[in-house]
Every structure is written in structure tokens, then in C-alpha cells.
Design an enzyme around this catalytic site. Structure first.
Site, PDB file in Angstrom:
ATOM      1  CG  ASN A 208      36.243  38.772  43.943  1.00  0.00           C
ATOM      2  OD1 ASN A 208      36.448  39.218  45.067  1.00  0.00           O
ATOM      3  ND2 ASN A 208      37.221  38.427  43.125  1.00  0.00           N
TER       4      ASN A 208
ATOM      5  CB  THR B  73      33.697  36.395  47.717  1.00  0.00           C
ATOM      6  OG1 THR B  73      34.195  37.505  46.953  1.00  0.00           O
ATOM      7  CG2 THR B  73      32.924  35.481  46.786  1.00  0.00           C
TER       8      THR B  73
ATOM      9  CG  ASP C  31      38.493  34.996  33.083  1.00  0.00           C
ATOM     10  OD1 ASP C  31      37.320  34.945  32.670  1.00  0.00           O
ATOM     11  OD2 ASP C  31      39.402  35.617  32.496  1.00  0.00           O
TER      12      ASP C  31
ATOM     13  N   GLY D  18      36.807  41.812  36.468  1.00  0.00           N
ATOM     14  CA  GLY D  18      38.172  41.548  36.893  1.00  0.00           C
ATOM     15  C   GLY D  18      39.179  42.290  36.043  1.00  0.00           C
TER      16      GLY D  18
ATOM     17  CG  ASP E 288      48.037  35.254  35.027  1.00  0.00           C
ATOM     18  OD1 ASP E 288      47.548  36.339  35.380  1.00  0.00           O
ATOM     19  OD2 ASP E 288      47.447  34.172  35.180  1.00  0.00           O
TER      20      ASP E 288
ATOM     21  NE  ARG F 262      48.084  41.381  36.510  1.00  0.00           N
ATOM     22  CZ  ARG F 262      47.286  40.553  37.165  1.00  0.00           C
ATOM     23  NH1 ARG F 262      46.316  41.027  37.937  1.00  0.00           N
ATOM     24  NH2 ARG F 262      47.464  39.258  37.069  1.00  0.00           N
TER      25      ARG F 262
END
Length: 416
Positions: free
Chosen positions: A147, A179, A213, A244, A305, A318
């Protein structure tokens, strides 16, 4: 290949070295070859490559490592055998320190073959282990899903610089899927249609995800739609290299294996080919059902989240920033939470009653505990880490069949 070359020379001398005009000898007309000699190419060279990824010792980890940098440089020459690690000391990240040894010229390579077999046995490479069933071993073939947009966008560079060379060193073949849109990974692992040019997931020995994830979450949803989902999940090796923002599963796997967090360290475990079973969880709501592997968060954690997606470009920072903001403007949510204590799970397994009541059914009053109140935080986990910096569930193991649940209810101050 060198063994095959020398075997060919020994088996058919006259066919390899064609005869020329000149004085004949007892070798059948070939010149320059004494009777009984075997031609030997003095220019041929063979090397034995040993790929090593040792862990840094505690003394090699400088203060810069706390700032995300390092001053450690692997030694160029072969180091002496270090003293054993003392109790309480932790090894650091792995690094590459390969060996290239020139093989002494000769015609018998049996001792080299025995050495390579011994190295593979000591290394416990799963793809080179002898099959107990007597089946013929074949080169492992993995599907790698990358990804490129996950986290800070480093997945492709990690794939090129780390994953490709290490898979080649381990003798693992692979196909690549990069992807291009949301749920692309889910589409890729579904059963292939008649017109599809992609190999079906069942044709692979393993699956590697490079991303956060979320990419593995997509994969699991795609696998669940297959008719052979149970067989695939039992047979297929699944690995993840954290690229990620949070990378909770990658960190949990590394933690349980005694490794430090890093892309090279994750790839090292994948190349080993050793696997362990892992708990999966199933969730049902009024609108959908899905399979997961990490945590179930609601209220405070879910707010952080979801709402922090607007500042995803900040990476893991973040979550910290939005957590502070959400703690200042604290919310509460009304809910009813029912659970079956671990002491009762054993009784249910003994009697054969293991199904969960549906959302429309009444909760059994005898064994279940119900809490109906205002909630600030609800966090159910069955792995140790929600992210590579969040060790939220130390008691969780990869396969213990238990949720560790953290609940915060008012009254509680913002400072607490």
C-alpha cells in the site's frame, strides 16, 4: 551450478574438450592431456554467501537511538565472538552483516553441500525444513501486497530496499500487487473469476502486507468471502511489515518474538518462515459483520482514530495531539456492556455452548455480567500493542482466546 560443471567435465572429457589435429595420445586423439588426468579449469571460482542479520548489542545503541537516529556502524571485518548477554540486557535492532567466502578449488563439493545444509538447519528456515509427510519441497511462493499511500508513504521504498533482497536471499519467490484504490487488497484476495489474469490466493504459500493495520483488515474481509476461507486461513502464512501510522500487529508480533521494532526485523521473521496461530475476532452490528485481529475501540479511542485522519500527514504524532485535544473536550457515551468472564468460558466450552447471543436476544442473566452506564473509553484488545508506541495490553498473547478490556467511566477528571 559449479558441481554440475565439474560433473560434466568428469563424465565426458572428450565431449567438453574437442580434439584438434596434432600428435595423438592414449586419451583418444586429444592433445595436451595425459592419460588418466581430468581437465581442471583454474579460472573457475566458487563462493559461499552467508546472509547474517545479528542484533545490535546494548553497548552499540547510542543516545541518538532515542531520537530515532543511530551512530552505529556495522563492523567491516568479522568480529570476535562477543561475551554472553547478561540478565536484563536487551538486544537492539537487526542489521546486515553478510559473509562471502571463496571456496577452495576442488572437484568434490559434497562438504560444501553439507555445510549449506547445516547452516539452513541451524537458521531454521521454514521453507528448507524437511517435510515430515515425505512430500517434495518446492520453492516458496508469496504474494506481496504493497500500500504505497499508507502512513507516511514509505512502503514502496521499504519493499525495494529491504523486502526484495531479503526474500531473494531466503530463496522465496513472490508476486507483487501494488494497491491503487481503497479495498484493492480485498478485491485481490477474493476468489479469481474466469476472466482474471491474476493467480488465485490458493496458489501461494504465503501473503505479505506492506502497509498499516488497515491493509491486513482489507485482506481478511476478502478472504472471508471465499468458499475455502477456513482452509486458506489454516494453511496460508501471513506476515506484515509495518509501513503505516500505528502498525499494531507488526509490533505485537515482534514483541512476542523478542525482536525490536523495524521493517528489517519484521522481514527477517517473515524470511524465517516460522509461524504461530493467532486469534481472530468477529464483530456484528445492525448493519454489517467483519473479522478483525487487533482491537475494538469505542468512545475516546475511536474518536481520536477517526477524527485525526485530517492530520494523517503528521504520522504517529497525530494520535498524541488529538488525544490531548479530546482530553480537554471530554465526551461521554451511554451504553450497555455485557461480557462473559473468563472463569465462565471454561464451563461453556465443557458443555459445548460457545455461541454468542445475537443483538436481538436477551443476555443470559446467570453467567453474564452487564454494565449500563456512561462511558468515556472502551478498548478491547487481543494483542499486546495497539500501535508500535502503545503497549496497551501487556497480558495479551497471540493465541489465548481472551479479550483484555479497558473501561473508563465517569466521574473522572480531565487530568486523570
Amino acid at each position: 551450478s559449479c558441481t554440475n560443471i565439474f560433473s560434466a567435465l568428469q563424465d565426458d572429457v572428450e565431449r567438453v574438450f574437442k580434439c584438434k589435429t596434432g600428435n595423438s595420445s592414449s586419451t583418444g586423439g586429444c592433445t595436451g592431456i595425459d592419460s588418466g588426468d581430468v581437465p581442471f579449469d583454474s579460472q573457475a571460482v566458487a563462493y559461499l554467501n552467508i546472509y547474517c542479520y545479528p542484533q545490535r548489542r546494548p553497548s552499540q545503541e547510542g543516545w541518538l537511538s532515542y531520537c530515532g537516529m543511530t551512530s552505529f556502524k556495522p563492523p567491516i571485518r568479522c568480529p570476535e565472538i562477543p561475551p554472553p548477554i547478561e540478565n536484563g540486557e536487551k538486544l537492539g535492532n537487526r542489521y546486515s552483516q553478510h559473509r562471502r567466502l571463496e571456496v577452495v578449488a576442488g572437484r568434490d563439493f559434497s562438504h560444501i553441500q553439507a555445510l549449506v545444509k547445516g547452516i539452513r538447519n541451524v537458521a531454521k528456515l521454514g521453507q528448507f525444513q524437511v517435510a515430515t509427510s515425505g512430500a517434495v519441497l518446492h520453492p516458496s511462493k508469496y504474494l506481496v501486497i504493497v500500500n504505497p499511500k499508507g502512513g507516511t508513504g514509505k512502503a514502496e521504498s521499504i519493499y525495494l530496499s529491504t523486502v526484495i533482497p531479503m526474500l531473494e536471499q531466503a530463496g522465496v519467490e513472490h508476486d507483487l500487487c501494488t494497491t491503487t484504490h481503497a479495498r484493492h487488497a480485498e478485491e485481490r484476495v477474493k476468489e479469481s473469476g474466469t476472466g482474471s489474469t491474476d493467480k488465485d490466493l490458493a496458489d501461494y504459500d504465503g501473503l505479505i502486507c506492506l502497509g498499516g493495520d488497515g491493509i491486513l483488515h482489507e485482506v481478511l474481509q476478502g478472504v472471508e468471502t471465499r468458499k475455502d476461507a477456513d482452509e486458506i486461513l489454516k494453511r496460508l502464512k501471513i506476515g506484515i511489515v509495518g509501513c503505516g501510522t500505528s502498525n499494531g500487529l507488526a509490533m505485537s508480533l515482534l514483541h512476542e518474538s523478542g525482536e525490536q521494532y523495524g521493517a528489517l526485523d519484521s522481514t527477517f521473521l517473515i524470511c524465517k518462515g516460522q509461524t504461530v496461530p493467532m486469534d481472530l475476532s468477529h464483530y456484528s452490528s445492525r448493519n454489517e459483520e467483519y473479522t478483525s485481529f487487533l482491537t475494538f475501540s469505542w468512545a475516546f479511542i475511536a474518536d481520536v482514530d477517526i477524527e485525526s485522519e485530517s492530520i494523517r500527514w503528521l504520522g504517529r504524532l497525530r494520535n498524541e495531539l488529538w488525544s490531548a485535544w479530546r482530553a480537554v473536550w471530554l465526551r461521554t457515551y451511554k451504553a450497555r456492556f455485557s461480557y462473559l468472564p473468563p472463569s465462565k468460558v471454561a464451563d461453556y466450552k465443557t458443555t459445548g455452548i460457545t455461541t454468542m447471543p445475537s443483538l436481538s436476544d436477551d443476555i443470559p442473566a446467570d453467567d453474564w455480567v452487564t454494565i449500563e452506564d456512561d462511558f468515556i473509553l472502551f478498548w478491547a484488545a487481543h494483542v499486546s500493542h495497539a500501535s508500535y508506541t502503545t503497549y496497551n495490553s501487556p497480558a495479551s498473547k497471540m493465541q489465548d482466546g481472551v479479550f483484555q478490556i479497558m473501561v473508563i467511566r465517569p466521574p473522572i477528571s480531565k487530568y486523570q
